[in-house]
Design a protein around this motif. Structure first.
Motif, PDB file in Angstrom:
ATOM      1  N   ALA A   1      43.401  49.422  36.399  1.00  0.00           N
ATOM      2  CA  ALA A   1      42.634  50.284  37.290  1.00  0.00           C
ATOM      3  C   ALA A   1      43.715  50.676  38.851  1.00  0.00           C
ATOM      4  O   ALA A   1      43.245  51.613  39.002  1.00  0.00           O
ATOM      5  CB  ALA A   1      41.223  50.371  37.335  1.00  0.00           C
ATOM      6  N   GLY A   2      44.300  49.936  39.248  1.00  0.00           N
ATOM      7  CA  GLY A   2      44.731  49.378  40.180  1.00  0.00           C
ATOM      8  C   GLY A   2      44.454  49.380  41.585  1.00  0.00           C
ATOM      9  O   GLY A   2      44.999  49.169  42.780  1.00  0.00           O
ATOM     10  N   TYR A   3      43.250  48.561  41.313  1.00  0.00           N
ATOM     11  CA  TYR A   3      42.795  47.639  42.138  1.00  0.00           C
ATOM     12  C   TYR A   3      43.308  46.170  42.481  1.00  0.00           C
ATOM     13  O   TYR A   3      44.367  45.951  41.964  1.00  0.00           O
ATOM     14  CB  TYR A   3      40.961  47.337  41.622  1.00  0.00           C
ATOM     15  CG  TYR A   3      40.454  47.874  41.806  1.00  0.00           C
ATOM     16  CD1 TYR A   3      40.823  48.924  40.967  1.00  0.00           C
ATOM     17  CD2 TYR A   3      39.061  47.595  41.587  1.00  0.00           C
ATOM     18  CE1 TYR A   3      39.383  49.478  40.980  1.00  0.00           C
ATOM     19  CE2 TYR A   3      37.968  48.125  41.138  1.00  0.00           C
ATOM     20  CZ  TYR A   3      37.625  49.115  41.275  1.00  0.00           C
ATOM     21  OH  TYR A   3      36.797  50.399  41.031  1.00  0.00           O
ATOM     22  N   ARG A   4      43.449  46.282  43.969  1.00  0.00           N
ATOM     23  CA  ARG A   4      44.496  45.324  44.502  1.00  0.00           C
ATOM     24  C   ARG A   4      43.528  44.177  44.863  1.00  0.00           C
ATOM     25  O   ARG A   4      41.824  43.927  45.180  1.00  0.00           O
ATOM     26  CB  ARG A   4      44.518  45.237  45.299  1.00  0.00           C
ATOM     27  CG  ARG A   4      45.618  46.374  46.189  1.00  0.00           C
ATOM     28  CD  ARG A   4      46.061  47.180  47.664  1.00  0.00           C
ATOM     29  NE  ARG A   4      45.184  48.400  48.301  1.00  0.00           N
ATOM     30  CZ  ARG A   4      44.190  48.574  49.236  1.00  0.00           C
ATOM     31  NH1 ARG A   4      45.111  48.043  50.177  1.00  0.00           N
ATOM     32  NH2 ARG A   4      43.281  49.332  49.674  1.00  0.00           N
ATOM     33  N   VAL A   5      43.139  42.855  44.072  1.00  0.00           N
ATOM     34  CA  VAL A   5      42.334  41.868  43.560  1.00  0.00           C
ATOM     35  C   VAL A   5      42.990  40.390  44.435  1.00  0.00           C
ATOM     36  O   VAL A   5      44.045  40.351  44.629  1.00  0.00           O
ATOM     37  CB  VAL A   5      42.307  41.465  42.254  1.00  0.00           C
ATOM     38  CG1 VAL A   5      40.945  40.502  41.600  1.00  0.00           C
ATOM     39  CG2 VAL A   5      41.196  42.894  41.727  1.00  0.00           C
ATOM     40  N   GLY A   6      41.840  40.403  45.073  1.00  0.00           N
ATOM     41  CA  GLY A   6      41.846  39.198  46.311  1.00  0.00           C
ATOM     42  C   GLY A   6      41.382  37.863  46.119  1.00  0.00           C
ATOM     43  O   GLY A   6      39.623  38.280  45.338  1.00  0.00           O
ATOM     44  N   LEU A   7      41.550  36.702  46.021  1.00  0.00           N
ATOM     45  CA  LEU A   7      40.915  35.408  45.232  1.00  0.00           C
ATOM     46  C   LEU A   7      40.883  34.637  46.589  1.00  0.00           C
ATOM     47  O   LEU A   7      41.748  34.597  46.784  1.00  0.00           O
ATOM     48  CB  LEU A   7      41.768  34.833  44.342  1.00  0.00           C
ATOM     49  CG  LEU A   7      40.795  35.849  42.486  1.00  0.00           C
ATOM     50  CD1 LEU A   7      40.928  36.272  42.302  1.00  0.00           C
ATOM     51  CD2 LEU A   7      41.669  34.581  41.646  1.00  0.00           C
ATOM     52  N   ALA A   8      38.972  34.309  46.466  1.00  0.00           N
ATOM     53  CA  ALA A   8      39.621  32.717  47.516  1.00  0.00           C
ATOM     54  C   ALA A   8      38.281  32.244  47.039  1.00  0.00           C
ATOM     55  O   ALA A   8      37.344  32.071  46.993  1.00  0.00           O
ATOM     56  CB  ALA A   8      39.405  33.849  49.135  1.00  0.00           C
TER      57      ALA A   8
END
Length: 743
Positions: free
Chosen positions: A381-388
């Motif tokens: 969907a075009g999300y910029r996804v960050g994982l932490a």
């Protein structure tokens, strides 16, 4: 009294707390090495000393010299000076450089260094850069010696004297004389008790306002170390009175003083007495200022994130408001083989349509599969996804499981070196993302959560993933549990154990323990074992044998694949004793292997170690585990490699490291190991809790071996009481607190 003069050749034992030392001395007049014992605070290998004391005969160790007084003396002969300089005492000078200098200047060497240091360039191989380093180190040694002489009578260790000098420089003695309680605020490793010992020796009255305020502040800090965000005022007064031996009105005055200085905040609060839902209480709470601002910050920022979904244009949430979820899940199954159960689908939908979501569940319930599906749909969907994740190991595991880059929270926020807990990513410079997924959220303490939420941009999604049944964070707060208990955030629980996970007794027994049932140890189990041993010493022997021999023989793992977890720090089965024994067996001393006693611990090349505090200058954080890969006696540095990254410590900072052959269950949170060996005995009775046992066994990926007694296991399984943590976050999240957010 007899007098003995010579050079310290070796230190075989040193107690950093009281200075008691056992060493070997080469007498000035020659002869065999002599064993010397006594309080030798500040004495180093290579130094010439003059001791006064008496000769004794120890029944086990033979003839010894018991020193009553010890003072360092500069060596007078060229040979003595060469040994002194080459011992590693002076930063920048090793045996080779020492030899060149002494060959040039002979017995006049120390005078040259003291009065004409620039002449050192006359020695072969000593350049300007090295000369400047030697000059600084020599002057620093002189200053440190003065500080140590001043502090020695007050029982301050050599390592702390060095830290005091590093903190205050030439002003060190003046600071200690005028405001000794400042040490507990400024110098890592010095608490109230040490500062108070110095203050009492300097004649500061036991009822002085400075002492009482410092004591009350110390009690608040101790409470925070035990997980409490605030301390009820009556408890603070009682604890302070017990500590200081003063009347309650003096503590009341100290609280007012601390409040005026904005070191504490006092407020009547409603709070949940027990985690995850319990009786509601009310008290006058005393907060250390950072925890107060942290609590209202977390509550306010979570509410703000929730409210942004109502603002059109400020969020991407509408992308999934009219969405064909069934078609999306079908595509995920065909393209990625992700066949999601109903609860997993609910979690994906909730996380993509709600601004703040909690996903919780035990091992084997499909949290990782859910995350993979969520990330795929979000990015489509075009999300910029960050994982932490809170720790390096947890972030690495998250990246491996999802195939997506993951960072530690600290590195995601980009810490500013030399400025403590300050980050480049904040409210003014938020993260460049539309969705943030935080794994192992049960480890989130209040202060780190506040900094994290500052950096989450308005309109972004936040998904907290964690197992709420594990131990709470090491730092103060009970963030994940409080967020769930508030009822103000969407929560999805995964409870079904999938078939592939159900074949593991690690996972089966984790869920049994969580339900209050005894773990199973069937004959056909190949990943979960119990060695029933009553005798504590035999338990410890078995732990060593398992790590060193048995697991390698049976399962083909190396000792580096095995982590010993212990419920406690003290005793034969505690972290301290097991680390000593495991170091001896797994990384024994060798003349070819450099080692150094630093921070009261013998650190050796190849040792497994753990960082015990956040060091923003070095970018290493509490709980990071690594291996000692370098010890430089000339430059006075120690190198530790964490996850492939080498970090260089000055010797003065090495007290931030502890051995990690064995670690506490609390410190193991967020980590995963191929195999876990868990001593679990009734001598650990104070720590025998269900969530501790559950947390310990869920750290293992392939193998759990418990050494101890069924009685200890039964006590833990029955004990589902979770230690109370004072926190008002759940009530603040319900909207009871509408204060302006701090910067």
């Amino acid at each position: 009294m007899a007098t003995l003069t010579g050079v310290i050749e070796r230190i075989t034992y040193h107690n950093e707390e009281n200075g008691y030392t056992v060493g070997r001395l080469l007498p000035e007049r020659g002869g065999a090495l002599v064993t010397v014992v006594g309080n030798m605070m500040g004495i180093n290998v290579g130094e010439s000393v003059e001791m006064q004391g008496e000769w004794t005969n120890h029944p086990d160790y033979g003839r010894q010299f018991r020193a009553e007084t010890v003072r360092t003396v500069l060596p007078a002969t060229a040979a003595g000076i060469e040994k002194y300089l080459g011992s590693g005492l002076i930063k920048g000078v090793g045996p080779v450089t020492a030899r060149h200098i002494v060959r040039r200047f002979g017995a006049d060497t120390l005078r040259v260094i003291d009065e004409e240091p620039d002449r050192l360039r006359e020695a072969l191989g000593v350049g300007k850069k090295r000369v400047d380093m030697i000059k600084r180190a020599w002057e620093e040694q002189r200053q440190i010696k003065e500080v140590m002489l001043f502090l020695q009578s007050h029982g301050v260790s050599t390592g702390l004297a060095v830290k005091i000098y590093k903190q205050y420089g030439d002003d060190a003695i003046n600071v200690v004389r005028t405001d000794p309680y400042r040490l507990q605020r400024d110098v890592y490793g010095i608490g109230f008790l040490t500062a108070d010992k110095i203050a009492q020796a300097l004649g500061i009255a036991s009822d002085s306002p400075e002492r009482v305020a410092a004591g009350a502040s110390y009690v608040l800090g101790q409470q925070a170390d035990e997980g409490h965000v605030f301390t009820p005022r009556p408890d603070l007064i009682k604890e302070s009175v017990d500590l200081l031996g003063v009347a309650p009105p003096l503590v009341e005055e100290a609280i007012e003083r601390l409040q005026q200085e904005e070191q504490v905040h006092v407020e009547a609060v409603a709070y949940t007495v027990a985690p995850a839902g319990g009786a509601l209480g009310e008290t006058e709470a005393v907060y250390l200022a950072p925890f107060y601002y942290g609590e209202i910050g977390v509550a306010g920022r979570l509410r703000k994130l929730k409210e942004t979904r109502l603002l059109s244009g400020a969020t991407r949430l509408p992308a999934f408001t009219r969405f064909n979820w069934q078609a999306a899940f079908t595509v995920l199954q065909k393209q990625m083989g992700l066949d999601l159960a109903a609860a997993q689908r609910e979690a994906v939908q909730t996380a993509l349509t709600q601004p703040v979501t909690v996903l919780t569940g035990g091992p084997g319930t499909g949290k990782t599969t859910t995350l993979r599906a969520l990330i795929r749909l979000g990015e489509a969907a075009g999300y910029r996804v960050g994982l932490a994740a809170p720790t390096g190991r947890a972030a690495k595991r998250m990246a491996e499981a999802t195939g997506h880059e993951a960072k530690t929270i600290h590195r995601l926020l980009e810490p500013v070196p030399a400025e403590g807990m300050r980050f480049r990513r904040n409210a003014e410079n938020p993260l460049d993302l539309d969705m943030l997924v935080v794994d192992e959220a049960s480890m989130l303490d209040l202060l780190l959560t506040n900094h994290l939420l500052k950096a989450v941009p308005s309109g972004a999604h936040l998904l907290l993933v964690g197992d709420v049944d594990q131990l709470p964070s090491v730092g103060a707060g009970n963030v994940l549990s409080d967020i769930i208990a508030s009822g103000e955030v969407a929560v999805v629980r995964l409870e079904i154990v999938f078939r592939q996970a159900a074949g593991s007794y690690i996972i089966t027994n984790a869920h049994r323990i969580n339900k209050g049932e005894m773990p199973l140890f069937p004959a056909d189990a190949n990943d979960f074992f119990l060695f029933q041993i009553e005798d504590v010493e035999r338990c410890a022997d078995m732990v060593i044998d398992l790590v060193q021999n048995r697991i390698a023989t049976r399962f083909g793992m190396s000792s580096t694949d095995v982590q010993v977890l212990s419920p406690m720090h003290r005793g034969p089965l505690g972290v301290g004793a097991l680390n000593e024994r495991l170091q001896q067996q797994l990384n024994p001393g060798d003349p070819r292997k450099p080692e150094r006693t630093l921070g009261g611990r013998l650190l050796r090349l190849g040792d497994r170690v753990m960082q015990t505090r956040n060091n923003y200058d070095l970018e290493v954080f509490n709980g990071d585990m690594g291996v000692v890969t370098g010890i430089d006696p000339i430059m006075h540095t120690l190198t530790v490699t964490f996850e492939g990254q080498g970090v260089t410590y000055d010797w003065a900072n090495a007290d931030e490291l502890v051995h990690a052959y064995a670690v506490s269950v609390h410190k193991s949170q967020g980590s995963e190991y191929r195999a876990v060996v868990l001593p679990f005995h009734t001598t650990h009775y104070m720590m025998l809790q269900r969530n501790l046992l559950y947390t310990a066994i869920t750290r293992a990926r392939e193998l759990v071996v418990i050494v101890g007694t069924r009685r200890a296991l039964a006590l833990a399984v029955r004990n589902d009481k979770v230690a109370e943590r004072h926190s008002a976050l759940a009530e603040r999240l319900k909207g009871a607190d509408q204060k302006r957010l701090p910067a």
